[in-house]
Design a protein around this motif. Structure first.
Motif, mmCIF file in Angstrom:
data_model
loop_
_atom_site.group_PDB
_atom_site.id
_atom_site.type_symbol
_atom_site.label_atom_id
_atom_site.label_comp_id
_atom_site.label_asym_id
_atom_site.label_seq_id
_atom_site.Cartn_x
_atom_site.Cartn_y
_atom_site.Cartn_z
ATOM 1 N N PHE A 34 0.828 -1.204 0.000
ATOM 2 C CA PHE A 34 0.000 0.000 0.000
ATOM 3 C C PHE A 34 0.865 1.257 0.000
ATOM 4 O O PHE A 34 0.534 2.251 -0.659
ATOM 5 C CB PHE A 34 -0.927 0.005 1.215
ATOM 6 C CG PHE A 34 -2.075 -0.967 1.104
ATOM 7 C CD1 PHE A 34 -2.751 -1.127 -0.089
ATOM 8 C CD2 PHE A 34 -2.474 -1.719 2.192
ATOM 9 C CE1 PHE A 34 -3.808 -2.020 -0.201
ATOM 10 C CE2 PHE A 34 -3.527 -2.614 2.094
ATOM 11 C CZ PHE A 34 -4.193 -2.765 0.896
ATOM 12 N N THR A 35 1.970 1.217 0.740
ATOM 13 C CA THR A 35 2.890 2.359 0.740
ATOM 14 C C THR A 35 3.435 2.611 -0.657
ATOM 15 O O THR A 35 3.529 3.757 -1.118
ATOM 16 C CB THR A 35 4.051 2.105 1.718
ATOM 17 O OG1 THR A 35 3.535 1.840 3.021
ATOM 18 C CG2 THR A 35 4.971 3.314 1.787
ATOM 19 N N SER A 36 3.784 1.524 -1.336
ATOM 20 C CA SER A 36 4.280 1.636 -2.707
ATOM 21 C C SER A 36 3.219 2.215 -3.634
ATOM 22 O O SER A 36 3.519 3.040 -4.506
ATOM 23 C CB SER A 36 4.720 0.256 -3.206
ATOM 24 O OG SER A 36 5.101 0.302 -4.560
ATOM 25 N N GLN A 37 1.970 1.818 -3.432
ATOM 26 C CA GLN A 37 0.888 2.336 -4.271
ATOM 27 C C GLN A 37 0.682 3.834 -4.052
ATOM 28 O O GLN A 37 0.408 4.574 -5.003
ATOM 29 C CB GLN A 37 -0.406 1.580 -3.967
ATOM 30 C CG GLN A 37 -0.422 0.156 -4.490
ATOM 31 C CD GLN A 37 -1.714 -0.565 -4.157
ATOM 32 O OE1 GLN A 37 -2.548 -0.059 -3.403
ATOM 33 N NE2 GLN A 37 -1.890 -1.754 -4.700
ATOM 34 N N GLN A 45 1.628 9.161 -10.346
ATOM 35 C CA GLN A 45 0.608 9.071 -11.395
ATOM 36 C C GLN A 45 -0.613 9.932 -11.101
ATOM 37 O O GLN A 45 -1.591 9.892 -11.850
ATOM 38 C CB GLN A 45 0.178 7.608 -11.581
ATOM 39 C CG GLN A 45 1.317 6.715 -12.053
ATOM 40 C CD GLN A 45 0.952 5.246 -12.089
ATOM 41 O OE1 GLN A 45 1.809 4.377 -12.198
ATOM 42 N NE2 GLN A 45 -0.325 4.943 -11.998
ATOM 43 N N GLY A 46 -0.553 10.696 -10.025
ATOM 44 C CA GLY A 46 -1.648 11.609 -9.725
ATOM 45 C C GLY A 46 -2.948 10.927 -9.356
ATOM 46 O O GLY A 46 -4.029 11.487 -9.562
ATOM 47 N N GLY A 47 -2.867 9.705 -8.821
ATOM 48 C CA GLY A 47 -4.075 8.993 -8.422
ATOM 49 C C GLY A 47 -4.763 8.265 -9.558
ATOM 50 O O GLY A 47 -5.843 7.697 -9.375
ATOM 51 N N ILE A 48 -4.145 8.267 -10.736
ATOM 52 C CA ILE A 48 -4.722 7.569 -11.894
ATOM 53 C C ILE A 48 -4.209 6.131 -11.871
ATOM 54 O O ILE A 48 -3.024 5.879 -12.074
ATOM 55 C CB ILE A 48 -4.327 8.265 -13.206
ATOM 56 C CG1 ILE A 48 -4.809 9.721 -13.181
ATOM 57 C CG2 ILE A 48 -4.908 7.530 -14.405
ATOM 58 C CD1 ILE A 48 -4.278 10.564 -14.317
ATOM 59 N N GLU A 49 -5.099 5.192 -11.636
ATOM 60 C CA GLU A 49 -4.691 3.811 -11.412
ATOM 61 C C GLU A 49 -4.454 3.031 -12.697
ATOM 62 O O GLU A 49 -3.599 2.157 -12.752
ATOM 63 C CB GLU A 49 -5.751 3.088 -10.571
ATOM 64 C CG GLU A 49 -6.003 3.736 -9.215
ATOM 65 C CD GLU A 49 -7.045 2.998 -8.409
ATOM 66 O OE1 GLU A 49 -6.838 1.807 -8.141
ATOM 67 O OE2 GLU A 49 -8.074 3.611 -8.060
ATOM 68 N N PHE A 142 -7.635 8.871 -4.052
ATOM 69 C CA PHE A 142 -6.871 7.621 -4.095
ATOM 70 C C PHE A 142 -5.990 7.476 -2.861
ATOM 71 O O PHE A 142 -5.914 6.393 -2.261
ATOM 72 C CB PHE A 142 -5.999 7.571 -5.355
ATOM 73 C CG PHE A 142 -5.122 6.352 -5.421
ATOM 74 C CD1 PHE A 142 -5.627 5.151 -5.895
ATOM 75 C CD2 PHE A 142 -3.806 6.385 -4.977
ATOM 76 C CE1 PHE A 142 -4.833 4.010 -5.935
ATOM 77 C CE2 PHE A 142 -3.011 5.255 -5.012
ATOM 78 C CZ PHE A 142 -3.530 4.067 -5.499
ATOM 79 N N ILE A 143 -5.313 8.564 -2.470
ATOM 80 C CA ILE A 143 -4.422 8.499 -1.305
ATOM 81 C C ILE A 143 -5.214 8.197 -0.038
ATOM 82 O O ILE A 143 -4.807 7.373 0.792
ATOM 83 C CB ILE A 143 -3.631 9.811 -1.164
ATOM 84 C CG1 ILE A 143 -2.650 9.961 -2.338
ATOM 85 C CG2 ILE A 143 -2.870 9.852 0.161
ATOM 86 C CD1 ILE A 143 -1.907 11.280 -2.361
ATOM 87 N N LEU A 144 -6.365 8.851 0.119
ATOM 88 C CA LEU A 144 -7.193 8.613 1.305
ATOM 89 C C LEU A 144 -7.745 7.190 1.312
ATOM 90 O O LEU A 144 -7.805 6.542 2.365
ATOM 91 C CB LEU A 144 -8.339 9.628 1.355
ATOM 92 C CG LEU A 144 -7.941 11.075 1.667
ATOM 93 C CD1 LEU A 144 -9.146 11.998 1.550
ATOM 94 C CD2 LEU A 144 -7.323 11.175 3.062
ATOM 95 N N LYS A 145 -8.143 6.703 0.138
ATOM 96 C CA LYS A 145 -8.678 5.343 0.048
ATOM 97 C C LYS A 145 -7.604 4.318 0.401
ATOM 98 O O LYS A 145 -7.852 3.380 1.169
ATOM 99 C CB LYS A 145 -9.207 5.086 -1.366
ATOM 100 C CG LYS A 145 -9.801 3.698 -1.561
ATOM 101 C CD LYS A 145 -10.304 3.514 -2.984
ATOM 102 C CE LYS A 145 -9.152 3.443 -3.966
ATOM 103 N NZ LYS A 145 -9.613 3.131 -5.354
#
Length: 241
Positions: A34-37, A45-49, A142-145
């Motif tokens: 999760f830290t890596s993500q 990537q600005g939260g773009i998965e 994305f970061i909060l999730k």
């Protein structure tokens, strides 16, 4: 090996401890992922998965048609939305993530090989900005999730650790209880001649301190000795995958 017969009543708690240790290993090995993500996806990537954009501008869509060998698949994946002013993703299965990422990278960098993955995500980010999508909100979400997932996994790890301590201590207590009972029964059955071979202090020590040491060692085996190889195996499997 005769001491193992006293563990029969603790087979279920020991089994539960092993399962909980596996849960803890999985949780502890998941946290770095999760830290890596957060770093790779959330920040870089600005939260773009996914390299497959959920929406494309008309201009980019036209350029992508020239990048795909089968442009019909691209047309099947996206549909024009007049309100959005671009093409919305309707069927992601029509195109591959790697294929789309390479095509976007080629558009952005004029790179015939399309080797830059970050270029693809940067292109997607600019597409979203042009179409009025709040990319900052997308990144924060994305970061909060992902952070919430980390908190959840940490709670699971903590609960499993507490549960392991509880079941290990309970199993060790039962183990020690049976040992003390057997030692006491054995001492009571001694004849006077046998009693003369042991001092009172020695018998007291064997019934209390020695069994206490065995009990503590049993707890350490359940909490640490079993956990270490499970962690090692889990780490190796994580690296291999």
């Amino acid at each position: 090996m005769s001491i193992l017969k006293y563990l029969k009543e603790s087979r279920l708690p020991i089994f539960i401890v092993v399962i909980l240790l596996i849960v803890r290993v999985v949780a502890n090995l998941t946290l770095p992922l999760f830290t890596s993500q957060i770093v790779n996806v959330g920040l870089q990537q600005g939260g773009i998965e996914s390299p497959i954009p959920i929406v494309l501008t008309v201009e980019t869509f036209k350029l992508l048609e020239g990048q795909f060998e089968d442009a019909e698949r691209l047309k099947a994946a996206y549909d024009y939305d007049a309100e959005q002013g671009g093409y919305l993703l309707i069927d992601e299965s029509q195109i591959g993530a790697e294929e789309m990422g390479s095509a976007l990278a080629r558009i952005r960098m004029s790179d015939p090989e399309g080797l830059s993955e970050q270029a693809a995500f940067q292109q997607i980010r600019e597409e979203y900005i042009e179409l009025g999508i709040d990319v900052g909100k997308l990144q924060n979400r994305f970061i909060l999730k992902t952070g919430a997932k980390m908190v959840g996994v940490s709670i699971v790890s903590a609960l499993s650790m507490i549960s392991v301590a509880f079941f290990a201590s309970r199993s060790a207590a039962r183990f020690g209880q049976r040992l003390r009972k057997e030692v006491f029964t054995k001492v009571v059955s001694f004849s006077q001649a046998e009693m003369d071979n042991f001092s009172t202090a020695s018998l007291v020590t064997r019934s209390t301190n020695d069994i206490q040491q065995i009990q503590q060692s049993f707890v350490m085996i359940l909490r640490v000795v079993i956990y270490a190889p499970l962690m090692a195996v889990g780490g190796i499997l994580r690296v291999m995958n």
